[in-house]
Design an enzyme around this catalytic site. Structure first.
Site, mmCIF file in Angstrom:
data_model
loop_
_atom_site.group_PDB
_atom_site.id
_atom_site.type_symbol
_atom_site.label_atom_id
_atom_site.label_comp_id
_atom_site.label_asym_id
_atom_site.label_seq_id
_atom_site.Cartn_x
_atom_site.Cartn_y
_atom_site.Cartn_z
ATOM 1 N N SER A 283 -60.032 -7.222 -2.363
ATOM 2 C CA SER A 283 -60.675 -7.599 -1.096
ATOM 3 C C SER A 283 -62.196 -7.508 -1.248
ATOM 4 C CB SER A 283 -60.183 -6.701 0.034
ATOM 5 O OG SER A 283 -60.272 -5.352 -0.339
ATOM 6 N N ASN B 17 -61.297 -2.130 -7.256
ATOM 7 C CA ASN B 17 -61.992 -3.087 -6.379
ATOM 8 C C ASN B 17 -63.434 -3.383 -6.782
ATOM 9 O OD1 ASN B 17 -59.552 -2.905 -5.052
ATOM 10 N ND2 ASN B 17 -60.437 -2.869 -3.015
ATOM 11 N N GLY C 140 -60.105 -5.398 16.034
ATOM 12 C CA GLY C 140 -60.308 -6.001 14.709
ATOM 13 C C GLY C 140 -59.231 -7.040 14.509
ATOM 14 N N LYS D 155 -54.058 5.672 -2.493
ATOM 15 C CA LYS D 155 -54.588 4.313 -2.311
ATOM 16 C C LYS D 155 -56.071 4.265 -2.663
ATOM 17 C CE LYS D 155 -54.282 -0.018 -0.802
ATOM 18 N NZ LYS D 155 -54.559 -0.621 0.482
ATOM 19 N N ASN E 19 -58.610 1.122 4.603
ATOM 20 C CA ASN E 19 -58.717 1.707 3.264
ATOM 21 C C ASN E 19 -59.834 2.750 3.235
ATOM 22 O OD1 ASN E 19 -56.702 0.282 1.931
ATOM 23 N ND2 ASN E 19 -58.072 -1.362 1.261
ATOM 24 N N GLU F 7 -66.732 -2.569 1.638
ATOM 25 C CA GLU F 7 -66.362 -1.234 2.131
ATOM 26 C C GLU F 7 -66.672 -0.150 1.087
ATOM 27 O OE1 GLU F 7 -62.856 -1.625 5.226
ATOM 28 O OE2 GLU F 7 -62.170 -2.261 3.260
ATOM 29 N N GLY G 244 -58.635 -9.432 12.417
ATOM 30 C CA GLY G 244 -58.670 -10.100 11.117
ATOM 31 C C GLY G 244 -57.290 -10.079 10.476
HETATM 32 N N1 LIG Z 1 -56.397 -7.440 4.131
HETATM 33 C C1 LIG Z 1 -55.606 -6.643 3.425
HETATM 34 O O1 LIG Z 1 -54.751 -7.116 2.671
HETATM 35 C C2 LIG Z 1 -55.696 -5.159 3.527
HETATM 36 C C3 LIG Z 1 -56.728 -4.547 4.226
HETATM 37 N N2 LIG Z 1 -56.744 -3.178 4.316
HETATM 38 C C4 LIG Z 1 -57.805 -2.515 5.060
HETATM 39 O O2 LIG Z 1 -57.652 -2.848 6.450
HETATM 40 C C5 LIG Z 1 -58.926 -2.883 7.107
HETATM 41 C C6 LIG Z 1 -59.086 -4.262 7.771
HETATM 42 O O3 LIG Z 1 -59.138 -5.235 6.735
HETATM 43 P P1 LIG Z 1 -58.941 -6.799 6.993
HETATM 44 O O4 LIG Z 1 -58.007 -7.041 8.101
HETATM 45 O O5 LIG Z 1 -58.662 -7.401 5.676
HETATM 46 O O6 LIG Z 1 -60.419 -7.228 7.453
HETATM 47 P P2 LIG Z 1 -60.869 -8.616 8.093
HETATM 48 O O7 LIG Z 1 -62.275 -8.818 7.660
HETATM 49 O O8 LIG Z 1 -59.858 -9.676 7.846
HETATM 50 O O9 LIG Z 1 -60.839 -8.309 9.649
HETATM 51 C C7 LIG Z 1 -61.712 -7.424 10.260
HETATM 52 C C8 LIG Z 1 -61.850 -7.846 11.702
HETATM 53 O O10 LIG Z 1 -62.717 -6.919 12.364
HETATM 54 C C9 LIG Z 1 -63.631 -7.665 13.146
HETATM 55 N N3 LIG Z 1 -64.840 -6.883 13.387
HETATM 56 C C10 LIG Z 1 -65.851 -6.617 12.531
HETATM 57 N N4 LIG Z 1 -66.779 -5.864 13.135
HETATM 58 C C11 LIG Z 1 -66.338 -5.658 14.388
HETATM 59 C C12 LIG Z 1 -66.857 -4.975 15.503
HETATM 60 N N5 LIG Z 1 -68.013 -4.309 15.435
HETATM 61 N N6 LIG Z 1 -66.134 -4.979 16.641
HETATM 62 C C13 LIG Z 1 -64.962 -5.625 16.708
HETATM 63 N N7 LIG Z 1 -64.401 -6.280 15.688
HETATM 64 C C14 LIG Z 1 -65.098 -6.297 14.552
HETATM 65 C C15 LIG Z 1 -63.892 -8.932 12.347
HETATM 66 O O11 LIG Z 1 -64.504 -9.884 13.170
HETATM 67 P P3 LIG Z 1 -64.670 -11.443 12.840
HETATM 68 O O12 LIG Z 1 -63.454 -12.073 13.441
HETATM 69 O O13 LIG Z 1 -65.936 -11.838 13.492
HETATM 70 O O14 LIG Z 1 -64.698 -11.562 11.347
HETATM 71 C C16 LIG Z 1 -62.485 -9.242 11.878
HETATM 72 O O15 LIG Z 1 -61.756 -9.931 12.861
HETATM 73 C C17 LIG Z 1 -59.951 -2.609 5.999
HETATM 74 O O16 LIG Z 1 -60.288 -1.245 5.979
HETATM 75 C C18 LIG Z 1 -59.205 -2.981 4.709
HETATM 76 O O17 LIG Z 1 -59.696 -2.289 3.578
HETATM 77 C C19 LIG Z 1 -55.775 -2.388 3.766
HETATM 78 C C20 LIG Z 1 -54.760 -2.963 3.070
HETATM 79 C C21 LIG Z 1 -54.645 -4.373 2.869
HETATM 80 C C1 LIG Z 2 -54.316 -4.847 -3.115
HETATM 81 C C2 LIG Z 2 -54.566 -4.649 -1.648
HETATM 82 C C3 LIG Z 2 -54.445 -5.939 -0.862
HETATM 83 C C4 LIG Z 2 -53.407 -3.787 -1.218
HETATM 84 O O1 LIG Z 2 -53.393 -3.498 0.095
HETATM 85 C C5 LIG Z 2 -55.893 -3.978 -1.405
HETATM 86 O O2 LIG Z 2 -55.941 -2.826 -1.078
HETATM 87 C C6 LIG Z 2 -57.212 -4.657 -1.599
HETATM 88 O O3 LIG Z 2 -57.319 -5.799 -2.012
HETATM 89 O O4 LIG Z 2 -58.227 -3.998 -1.311
#
Ligand SMILES: NC(=O)C1=CN([C@@H]2O[C@H](COP(=O)(O)OP(=O)(O)OC[C@H]3O[C@@H](n4cnc5c(N)ncnc54)[C@H](OP(=O)(O)O)[C@@H]3O)[C@@H](O)[C@H]2O)C=CC1
Ligand SMILES: CC(C)(CO)C(=O)C(=O)O
Length: 312
Positions: A266, A199, A7, A191, A107, A278, A9
């Site tokens: 998010s 959200n 992942g 959380k 999350n 989600e 992202g």
């Molecule tokens: N962002 C934040 O601030 C926070 C996020 N979280 C949690 O962290 C987790 C990740 O969030 P976040 O990083 O924001 O998400 P993003 O959408 O930024 O990144 C997710 C990544 O996973 C990839 N992906 C999706 N499906 C697949 C698959 N089947 N196989 C491989 N890769 C895949 C996506 O691909 P592609 O590159 O094609 O989009 C992307 O690169 C979530 O559960 C979120 O709730 C928790 C706290 C804070």
């Molecule tokens: C506030 C934050 C970025 C904290 O991790 C979050 O959980 C969300 O946007 O879903």
């Protein structure tokens, strides 16, 4: 130490930057969509400083067929709806991975269980993270807020939580504060309370968190969502750091919401980007758990239906 980060992202690239700074080896598992930009470079900027890593300093693959190394740790940093797909692929390629441990950095509740399909409870760890990672481009992430240390542990076998110490050390050495806790389950529930209250409502009304606490109507909805989650937790014996819903609400309205007043959830960002949310791992889990115990969770159920009606 070798990490496979599934992942690539916001969270995946953000944490990879700290691991690389600490001298760890990182292989990103990306989708075909993001693969090309990641074979060039990735960049993380924001409140922790600016770091750019060129391809070669890290590896990237877009298929498990292309796995070249064995790993010590796998970080799961996809959105939760990808978990079934990832778990299935991990099972298919388990031998190629070596005797890895997993850390699920997501999350919601019920995510780690998805990986028990072919990993045992001793090797599936969980992490709670309250840092804002904003993905500006497929290979660029801005870290916007950092509310607390990242917490790592094992929700199935608390006494094994200490095994994540080496991951914690690596993150700390790379400049990101993290700690081991036997109470990672309590952190995840705390959380979840916060995300479930804010959200979906923020996504439906398209407002930042702070606005939701200003109106009596939205406060009432959030209060009911929180009450129902406490009922579910009580029915299952789950705990967090607050004795009851009122104690949580005091902290929620006086500290948590004000400190993230202008954050747009998010889930709101997902809706604006026409992406799936989600919701199933947040309020959806609450509804499912409530049903199994014959409890009513009408506010959570209603908000799940509304999100499903507006997500693609
Ligand atoms: N962002 C934040 O601030 C926070 C996020 N979280 C949690 O962290 C987790 C990740 O969030 P976040 O990083 O924001 O998400 P993003 O959408 O930024 O990144 C997710 C990544 O996973 C990839 N992906 C999706 N499906 C697949 C698959 N089947 N196989 C491989 N890769 C895949 C996506 O691909 P592609 O590159 O094609 O989009 C992307 O690169 C979530 O559960 C979120 O709730 C928790 C706290 C804070
Ligand atoms: C506030 C934050 C970025 C904290 O991790 C979050 O959980 C969300 O946007 O879903």
């Amino acid at each position: 130490m070798r990490f496979l980060v599934i992942g690539s992202g916001g969270v995946g690239l953000g944490l990879s930057a700290f691991l690389l700074k600490a001298g760890c080896e990182v292989c990103l598992f990306s989708t075909r969509r993001s693969f090309n930009s990641l074979t060039n470079y990735f960049k993380v900027d924001g409140i922790f400083g600016d770091f750019t890593f060129k391809y070669g300093q890290y590896d990237v693959i877009d298929s498990f067929e292309n796995l070249r190394d064995k790993f010590d740790w796998v970080l799961i940093t996809t959105k939760t709806y990808a978990n079934e797909d990832i778990a299935r692929q991990l099972c298919d390629f388990k031998d190629k991975l070596g005797g890895v441990n997993l850390v699920v950095v997501q999350n919601g509740w019920g995510n780690a269980e998805k990986f028990l399909r072919c990993f045992d409870k001793e090797s599936v760890f969980s992490a709670r993270i309250i840092t804002g990672f904003y993905r500006k481009a497929p290979n660029e992430v801005e870290i916007t807020v950092h509310a607390d240390k990242m917490v790592l542990g094992n929700i199935f076998r608390k006494e094994l939580s200490g095994q994540t110490q080496e991951v914690v050390d690596a993150l700390n050495n790379g400049g990101f504060d993290a700690l081991v806790s036997e109470d990672v389950d309590k952190h995840l529930w705390a959380k979840l309370l916060y995300n479930c209250a804010l959200n979906p409502l923020g996504a439906i009304l398209r407002v930042e968190y702070g606005k939701l606490a200003e109106k009596s109507q939205t406060r009432k909805i959030m209060d009911r969502i929180i009450n129902e989650i406490f009922d579910v937790m009580r029915a299952y014996g789950y705990e967090t750091f607050f004795k009851n819903a009122n104690e949580y609400k005091d902290v929620f309205y006086s500290k948590l919401v004000p400190s993230t007043y202008s954050h747009r959830s998010s889930m709101l960002q997902d809706i604006e980007n026409s992406q799936k949310t989600e919701i199933d791992s947040l309020n959806g889990v609450v509804v499912e758990l409530a049903k199994k115990k014959g409890l009513a969770a009408p506010y959570n159920e209603f908000i799940v239906e509304l999100i499903k009606a507006i997500e693609p």
